[in-house]
Design a protein around this motif. Structure first.
Motif, mmCIF file in Angstrom:
data_model
loop_
_atom_site.group_PDB
_atom_site.id
_atom_site.type_symbol
_atom_site.label_atom_id
_atom_site.label_comp_id
_atom_site.label_asym_id
_atom_site.label_seq_id
_atom_site.Cartn_x
_atom_site.Cartn_y
_atom_site.Cartn_z
ATOM 1 N N THR A 237 6.252 -21.688 19.166
ATOM 2 C CA THR A 237 5.572 -20.517 18.617
ATOM 3 C C THR A 237 5.167 -20.799 17.177
ATOM 4 O O THR A 237 5.979 -21.267 16.371
ATOM 5 N N GLN B 250 1.139 -18.593 24.106
ATOM 6 C CA GLN B 250 0.055 -17.723 23.656
ATOM 7 C C GLN B 250 -0.415 -18.111 22.259
ATOM 8 O O GLN B 250 -1.612 -18.037 21.963
ATOM 9 N N SER B 251 0.529 -18.513 21.392
ATOM 10 C CA SER B 251 0.155 -18.838 20.010
ATOM 11 C C SER B 251 0.162 -20.336 19.725
ATOM 12 O O SER B 251 -0.340 -20.767 18.684
ATOM 13 N N LYS C 176 -0.684 -24.115 19.283
ATOM 14 C CA LYS C 176 -1.970 -24.770 19.026
ATOM 15 C C LYS C 176 -1.895 -26.295 19.118
ATOM 16 O O LYS C 176 -2.856 -26.977 18.773
ATOM 17 N N SER D 89 -0.754 -16.521 29.105
ATOM 18 C CA SER D 89 -0.860 -17.358 27.908
ATOM 19 C C SER D 89 -2.039 -18.316 28.006
ATOM 20 O O SER D 89 -2.741 -18.570 27.014
ATOM 21 N N ASN E 280 -4.740 -19.744 25.365
ATOM 22 C CA ASN E 280 -4.403 -21.085 24.893
ATOM 23 C C ASN E 280 -5.569 -22.038 25.162
ATOM 24 O O ASN E 280 -6.068 -22.126 26.283
#
Length: 231
Positions: free
Chosen positions: A135, A166-167, A169, A192, A196
């Motif tokens: 995260t 979901q977050s 990167k 997600s 993503n």
């Protein structure tokens, strides 16, 4: 320097320093890389040096502390100096032990790019810890690109893991096959994936769902919608 720190931690924990473990803490330099060193720690339990006597819980604690001390000495520039790949697969390590390793060696680690934890006993606690480093935030491992969790009984720990994507990167490849993944986690994972944009390879085969979690019409419909929407 890491081997020296590992030896010091083993001494502090009153455990012997095994040559079989030391031999696997090697550095491989890649001429194609701009880094000074691409460090690969191959502590795979099926490797020839460790097959008869896999890495122990205390050895993993010592190893995790050694990595943490090394990274603290180079702080924010670690990712530009070297990259780290860690293979701890097939060591039958308990959930609490892996959780401590995540806290000491992976949390906030800018150098780690690959982590193989396949074939251990990671459950809810470990799954939650791994979700924390995926995260985006101060605890994240922002350059972790490859993660293998296959063959671990994640169970309810699979839900925060799925939600963390979901977050996230950085992650490009995730193997979560045979992890007792729950239906809610599978659906959260699909949700997600709707946002993503970095994940390219995903394996969630054979989730080993208990009979009590048989796929309902509502679950199937939600799952289908998320997969259809996923770019």
């Amino acid at each position: 320097r890491l081997i020296l720190r590992f030896q010091e931690r083993c001494k502090a924990l009153s455990i012997p320093v095994r040559d079989a473990v030391i031999s696997q803490l090697g550095v491989r330099k890649d001429s194609r890389s701009s880094h000074n060193g691409d460090i690969h720690f191959n502590l795979n339990g099926t490797s020839k040096p460790l097959y008869a006597h896999r890495i122990t819980e205390k050895e993993l604690d010592a190893f995790g502390n050694a990595i943490g001390q090394l990274l603290s000495s180079v702080k924010d520039v670690a990712g530009s100096l070297f990259t780290i790949s860690v293979d701890l697969s097939f060591n039958n390590l308990p959930d609490s032990n892996v959780s401590r390793f995540i806290d000491t060696a992976v949390k906030g680690n800018q150098a780690i790019v690959s982590l193989d934890l396949a074939g251990n006993n990671i459950g809810h606690e470990g799954g939650t810890k791994i979700a924390d480093v995926l995260t985006v935030g101060p605890s994240s491992a922002p350059n972790l690109r490859k993660l293998n969790l296959s063959g671990n009984p994640l169970g309810t720990g699979s839900l925060p893991l799925a939600q963390s994507l979901q977050s996230n990167k950085s992650l490009v490849e995730l193997d979560a096959a045979n992890t007792d993944m729950t239906l809610d986690a599978v659906i959260a994972l699909c949700t997600s994936l709707h946002t993503n944009t970095t994940l390219r390879i995903l394996n969630i085969s054979k989730p080993l769902l208990p009979p009590s979690l048989a796929l309902s019409n509502a679950h199937a419909s939600h799952l289908g919608q998320m997969l259809e929407a996923n770019p």
